[in-house]
Design a protein around this motif. Structure first.
Motif, short mmCIF file in Angstrom:
data_model
loop_
_atom_site.label_atom_id
_atom_site.label_comp_id
_atom_site.label_asym_id
_atom_site.label_seq_id
_atom_site.Cartn_x
_atom_site.Cartn_y
_atom_site.Cartn_z
N ALA A 123 0.83 -1.21 0.00
CA ALA A 123 0.00 0.00 0.00
C ALA A 123 0.87 1.26 0.00
N VAL A 124 1.90 1.26 0.84
CA VAL A 124 2.79 2.42 0.91
C VAL A 124 3.57 2.59 -0.39
N VAL A 125 4.05 1.49 -0.95
CA VAL A 125 4.82 1.56 -2.21
C VAL A 125 3.94 2.07 -3.34
N TRP A 126 2.70 1.56 -3.44
CA TRP A 126 1.80 1.99 -4.52
C TRP A 126 1.51 3.49 -4.41
N PHE A 127 1.20 3.96 -3.19
CA PHE A 127 0.91 5.39 -3.05
C PHE A 127 2.15 6.23 -3.29
N GLY A 128 3.32 5.70 -2.97
CA GLY A 128 4.54 6.42 -3.28
C GLY A 128 4.76 6.56 -4.77
N MET A 129 4.35 5.56 -5.55
CA MET A 129 4.55 5.58 -6.99
C MET A 129 3.45 6.35 -7.72
N PHE A 130 2.21 6.18 -7.29
CA PHE A 130 1.09 6.69 -8.07
C PHE A 130 0.19 7.67 -7.32
N GLY A 131 0.47 7.86 -6.04
CA GLY A 131 -0.40 8.76 -5.27
C GLY A 131 -0.42 10.17 -5.84
N GLY A 132 0.73 10.61 -6.39
CA GLY A 132 0.78 11.95 -6.95
C GLY A 132 -0.08 12.12 -8.18
N LEU A 133 -0.38 11.02 -8.88
CA LEU A 133 -1.23 11.12 -10.06
C LEU A 133 -2.70 11.30 -9.69
N ILE A 134 -3.06 10.85 -8.49
CA ILE A 134 -4.46 10.93 -8.09
C ILE A 134 -4.87 12.37 -7.80
N THR A 135 -3.95 13.14 -7.23
CA THR A 135 -4.27 14.51 -6.88
C THR A 135 -4.42 15.38 -8.14
N ASP A 136 -5.22 16.42 -8.00
CA ASP A 136 -5.48 17.33 -9.12
C ASP A 136 -4.39 18.41 -9.13
N LYS A 137 -3.57 18.39 -10.17
CA LYS A 137 -2.47 19.36 -10.29
C LYS A 137 -2.72 20.34 -11.43
#
Length: 358
Positions: A123-137
């Motif tokens: 869970a931590v590794v996945w959010f580290g890799m792709f969590g930034g894509l989920i947020t609206d930038k």
């Protein structure tokens, strides 16, 4: 001969009968053999989580969680020697995150603290890799809006697709998989909104601003599926590359057949590296994701607009149920402001758009 009960014995017998009748599962005052009350499963559930067995169960689920963590963290080490397995894994790598809730459900059913603890790692590794894509930038503004779209050679309604693209608000359009029978149709339909046009083979660039120095880019596949042109935008000139790398297939015997795509990516990367202009935009169907190691000759020197200024994964294929982003908008020397997908046309790909600051 019947024995007379003493008063004390009678009281004890009555107390026992009352206790039996009150036991879980009793019916009409009679205890049901082996019966369990409605709260029994709750007591068992709490007892299973509190007892030492919660740490002794679920080793198989815990092992699968560690394997999932390894695939995510070490995907670059999954070998490509057999069927390009590594590239196949990397194409759909974000979907590996679905393994976390699935294994979490298994851990809950097994009532295993060991499995739940192990699941924290993937869970931590996945959010580290792709969590930034989920947020609206995404931001506002920009000097240049670009769109790329594989219009699909088998598109049943190219005229509708051309009209949709004309109304997309793009300053520069890159179209891939232009069939010879429909190229003139795209030219005519886009002429009013995008009068400056360049077509090489099955690739076309259509612009509101003048184009010059257009030339095909040889990616060593036997016919033209890439070009380079200069856009004279109001804020300065921009080198635009449009490309359609060879398709890949998943075959039972051969695995992920991507060798031709990989070789073409190497050639495209060399052409971009040799580009003398500081501002470079790459638009196209690369048949690969930013995670795919085979595209490193390109991705190592450019930024994805979706990763820098998008919201979500921006999946583009297949249009009916997008599962991966094999179409790309990448930049160098240009700042992405926003990046998004456009509504489906008659193609099997979704169009991609980005707003850039020059």
């Amino acid at each position: 001969m019947a024995r007379a009960y003493t008063a004390q014995e009678s009281d004890l017998a009555a107390e026992g009968a009352e206790t039996a009748a009150d036991r879980p599962g009793a019916v009409d005052g009679r205890p049901a053999r082996g019966g369990r009350g409605p709260g029994a499963w709750r007591r068992d559930w709490r007892r299973d989580w509190r007892g030492p067995g919660a740490w002794r169960r679920g080793w198989v689920v815990a092992a699968l969680a560690l394997l999932l963590c390894g695939v995510l963290a070490l995907h670059a080490r999954v070998p490509n020697a057999v069927g390009n397995l590594g590239s196949l894994v990397e194409t759909f790598l974000p979907w590996a995150g679905l393994g976390v809730p699935l294994l979490g459900l298994c851990a809950l059913l097994r009532r295993s603290l060991t499995a739940l603890a192990a699941l924290l790692l993937p869970a931590v590794v996945w959010f580290g890799m792709f969590g930034g894509l989920i947020t609206d930038k995404t931001g506002d503004g920009g000097d240049l809006t670009v769109v790329t779209h594989n219009v699909d050679a088998g598109n049943p309604d190219p005229e509708r697709t051309a009209r949709d693209l004309a109304e997309s608000g793009a300053d520069v359009l890159a179209l891939e998989e232009l069939p010879a029978r429909s190229t003139d149709l795209y030219r005519r339909t886009l002429a009013e909104t995008h009068p400056f046009q360049a077509v090489e083979g099955t690739i076309g660039v259509f612009s509101k601003y003048p184009l010059r120095d257009t030339a095909p880019v040889d990616i060593k596949i036997g016919w033209t599926r890439a070009l380079r042109t200069t856009v004279d935008a109001p804020r300065g000139e921009v080198a635009v590359f449009a490309a359609h790398l060879p398709s890949v297939r998943v075959k039972v015997a051969a695995g992920f057949t991507a060798r031709e795509r990989d070789d073409a990516a190497e050639q495209l990367g060399q052409a971009i590296a040799a580009e003398p202009l500081d501002r470079v935009v790459l638009l196209g169907d690369l048949n690969g994701t930013m995670n795919d190691r085979a595209l490193a000759p390109v991705t190592a020197q450019m930024r994805s607009t979706q990763g820098a200024a998008g919201a979500g994964f921006g999946f583009s294929w297949p249009a009916s149920f997008p599962m991966t982003r094999i179409d790309q908008i990448m930049v160098r020397g240009v700042e992405p402001v926003s990046s998004w997908t456009l509504p489906a046309t008659g193609s099997d790909h979704l169009p991609l758009a980005a707003s850039l600051t020059l």
